[in-house]
Design a protein around this motif. Structure first.
Motif, PDB file in Angstrom:
ATOM      1  N   LEU A 136      28.015 -62.305  -2.285  1.00  0.00           N
ATOM      2  CA  LEU A 136      26.756 -62.711  -2.875  1.00  0.00           C
ATOM      3  C   LEU A 136      27.055 -63.636  -4.047  1.00  0.00           C
ATOM      4  O   LEU A 136      27.896 -63.339  -4.876  1.00  0.00           O
ATOM      5  CB  LEU A 136      26.024 -61.449  -3.353  1.00  0.00           C
ATOM      6  N   ASP A 137      26.380 -64.779  -4.108  1.00  0.00           N
ATOM      7  CA  ASP A 137      26.548 -65.668  -5.256  1.00  0.00           C
ATOM      8  C   ASP A 137      25.226 -66.362  -5.567  1.00  0.00           C
ATOM      9  O   ASP A 137      24.272 -66.265  -4.811  1.00  0.00           O
ATOM     10  CB  ASP A 137      27.684 -66.674  -5.033  1.00  0.00           C
ATOM     11  N   LYS A 147      19.787 -69.159  -4.729  1.00  0.00           N
ATOM     12  CA  LYS A 147      19.028 -70.406  -4.918  1.00  0.00           C
ATOM     13  C   LYS A 147      18.517 -70.946  -3.589  1.00  0.00           C
ATOM     14  O   LYS A 147      17.404 -71.460  -3.507  1.00  0.00           O
ATOM     15  CB  LYS A 147      19.876 -71.464  -5.625  1.00  0.00           C
ATOM     16  N   GLU A 148      19.340 -70.859  -2.541  1.00  0.00           N
ATOM     17  CA  GLU A 148      18.879 -71.297  -1.222  1.00  0.00           C
ATOM     18  C   GLU A 148      17.653 -70.498  -0.786  1.00  0.00           C
ATOM     19  O   GLU A 148      16.700 -71.050  -0.255  1.00  0.00           O
ATOM     20  CB  GLU A 148      19.998 -71.179  -0.180  1.00  0.00           C
ATOM     21  N   ALA A 149      17.673 -69.184  -1.007  1.00  0.00           N
ATOM     22  CA  ALA A 149      16.517 -68.350  -0.662  1.00  0.00           C
ATOM     23  C   ALA A 149      15.311 -68.732  -1.512  1.00  0.00           C
ATOM     24  O   ALA A 149      14.170 -68.770  -1.007  1.00  0.00           O
ATOM     25  CB  ALA A 149      16.859 -66.871  -0.842  1.00  0.00           C
ATOM     26  N   LEU A 150      15.532 -69.055  -2.777  1.00  0.00           N
ATOM     27  CA  LEU A 150      14.424 -69.433  -3.666  1.00  0.00           C
ATOM     28  C   LEU A 150      13.770 -70.742  -3.241  1.00  0.00           C
ATOM     29  O   LEU A 150      12.612 -70.989  -3.566  1.00  0.00           O
ATOM     30  CB  LEU A 150      14.906 -69.529  -5.116  1.00  0.00           C
ATOM     31  N   ALA A 198      17.679 -70.206 -14.459  1.00  0.00           N
ATOM     32  CA  ALA A 198      18.970 -69.537 -14.300  1.00  0.00           C
ATOM     33  C   ALA A 198      18.899 -68.508 -13.188  1.00  0.00           C
ATOM     34  O   ALA A 198      17.864 -67.869 -12.986  1.00  0.00           O
ATOM     35  CB  ALA A 198      19.375 -68.852 -15.599  1.00  0.00           C
ATOM     36  N   VAL A 199      19.996 -68.386 -12.449  1.00  0.00           N
ATOM     37  CA  VAL A 199      20.185 -67.325 -11.464  1.00  0.00           C
ATOM     38  C   VAL A 199      21.528 -66.690 -11.779  1.00  0.00           C
ATOM     39  O   VAL A 199      22.561 -67.361 -11.733  1.00  0.00           O
ATOM     40  CB  VAL A 199      20.179 -67.867 -10.016  1.00  0.00           C
ATOM     41  N   LEU A 200      21.494 -65.425 -12.146  1.00  0.00           N
ATOM     42  CA  LEU A 200      22.724 -64.708 -12.492  1.00  0.00           C
ATOM     43  C   LEU A 200      22.914 -63.562 -11.518  1.00  0.00           C
ATOM     44  O   LEU A 200      22.048 -62.694 -11.398  1.00  0.00           O
ATOM     45  CB  LEU A 200      22.638 -64.168 -13.920  1.00  0.00           C
ATOM     46  N   VAL A 201      24.043 -63.588 -10.814  1.00  0.00           N
ATOM     47  CA  VAL A 201      24.376 -62.514  -9.882  1.00  0.00           C
ATOM     48  C   VAL A 201      25.393 -61.620 -10.570  1.00  0.00           C
ATOM     49  O   VAL A 201      26.462 -62.083 -10.959  1.00  0.00           O
ATOM     50  CB  VAL A 201      24.923 -63.078  -8.556  1.00  0.00           C
ATOM     51  N   ASN A 202      25.040 -60.361 -10.742  1.00  0.00           N
ATOM     52  CA  ASN A 202      25.878 -59.410 -11.452  1.00  0.00           C
ATOM     53  C   ASN A 202      26.478 -58.403 -10.475  1.00  0.00           C
ATOM     54  O   ASN A 202      26.067 -58.323  -9.315  1.00  0.00           O
ATOM     55  CB  ASN A 202      25.050 -58.686 -12.517  1.00  0.00           C
ATOM     56  N   PHE A 248      18.974 -55.281  -6.530  1.00  0.00           N
ATOM     57  CA  PHE A 248      17.927 -55.235  -7.543  1.00  0.00           C
ATOM     58  C   PHE A 248      17.665 -56.649  -8.027  1.00  0.00           C
ATOM     59  O   PHE A 248      18.597 -57.441  -8.177  1.00  0.00           O
ATOM     60  CB  PHE A 248      18.355 -54.350  -8.725  1.00  0.00           C
ATOM     61  N   VAL A 249      16.391 -56.977  -8.267  1.00  0.00           N
ATOM     62  CA  VAL A 249      16.023 -58.305  -8.751  1.00  0.00           C
ATOM     63  C   VAL A 249      15.159 -58.159  -9.999  1.00  0.00           C
ATOM     64  O   VAL A 249      14.189 -57.396 -10.004  1.00  0.00           O
ATOM     65  CB  VAL A 249      15.236 -59.100  -7.689  1.00  0.00           C
ATOM     66  N   ASP A 250      15.516 -58.882 -11.052  1.00  0.00           N
ATOM     67  CA  ASP A 250      14.710 -58.935 -12.261  1.00  0.00           C
ATOM     68  C   ASP A 250      14.335 -60.393 -12.504  1.00  0.00           C
ATOM     69  O   ASP A 250      15.218 -61.247 -12.613  1.00  0.00           O
ATOM     70  CB  ASP A 250      15.492 -58.388 -13.455  1.00  0.00           C
ATOM     71  N   VAL A 251      13.030 -60.679 -12.545  1.00  0.00           N
ATOM     72  CA  VAL A 251      12.548 -62.037 -12.785  1.00  0.00           C
ATOM     73  C   VAL A 251      11.945 -62.085 -14.183  1.00  0.00           C
ATOM     74  O   VAL A 251      11.030 -61.320 -14.496  1.00  0.00           O
ATOM     75  CB  VAL A 251      11.495 -62.461 -11.737  1.00  0.00           C
TER      76      VAL A 251
END
Length: 112
Positions: A9-10, A15-18, A38-42, A80-83
């Motif tokens: 996952l990166d 971003k492609e999904a967005l 920003a997109v941060l994958v943790n 999990f996703v936080d926007v």
């Protein structure tokens, strides 16, 4: 240093999904419109997205936030996703990609 594999996952996969989320007023995807800051994958598949809207009080704000969240959830490995919505810095047409400007008929002269 880790070597990227297809299953990792990166932020680019997110971003492609967005790009599937279309702003209903402008008719173009939120990534190329410059609405994603920003997109941060943790670790653990936790994704943090920082985004804005074209204007404060935009009637599509909830639609766009939910669309971003749902699009990120669709990426394999996301747990999990936080926007987070921000207006700093304020959005401007300069944040759009060249293809978005072309789609909307905006000259990319650099003068706003």
């Amino acid at each position: 240093m880790m070597i990227a594999t297809e299953s990792q996952l990166d932020d680019e996969k997110v971003k492609e999904a967005l790009r599937l989320v279309i702003d209903p007023e402008l008719g173009y995807n939120i990534v190329d419109l410059g609405l994603i800051y920003a997109v941060l994958v943790n670790d653990g598949g936790v994704v943090n997205i920082v985004m804005t809207t074209t204007t404060r009080g935009c009637p599509a704000t909830n639609y766009l936030k939910e669309g971003a969240r749902d699009a990120a959830w669709s990426v394999p490995g996301v747990e999990f996703v936080d926007v987070t919505l921000t207006y700093e810095p304020p959005w401007s047409p300069q944040k759009m990609s060249a293809t978005a400007k072309q789609h909307l008929g905006i000259a990319d002269s650099g003068e706003w």
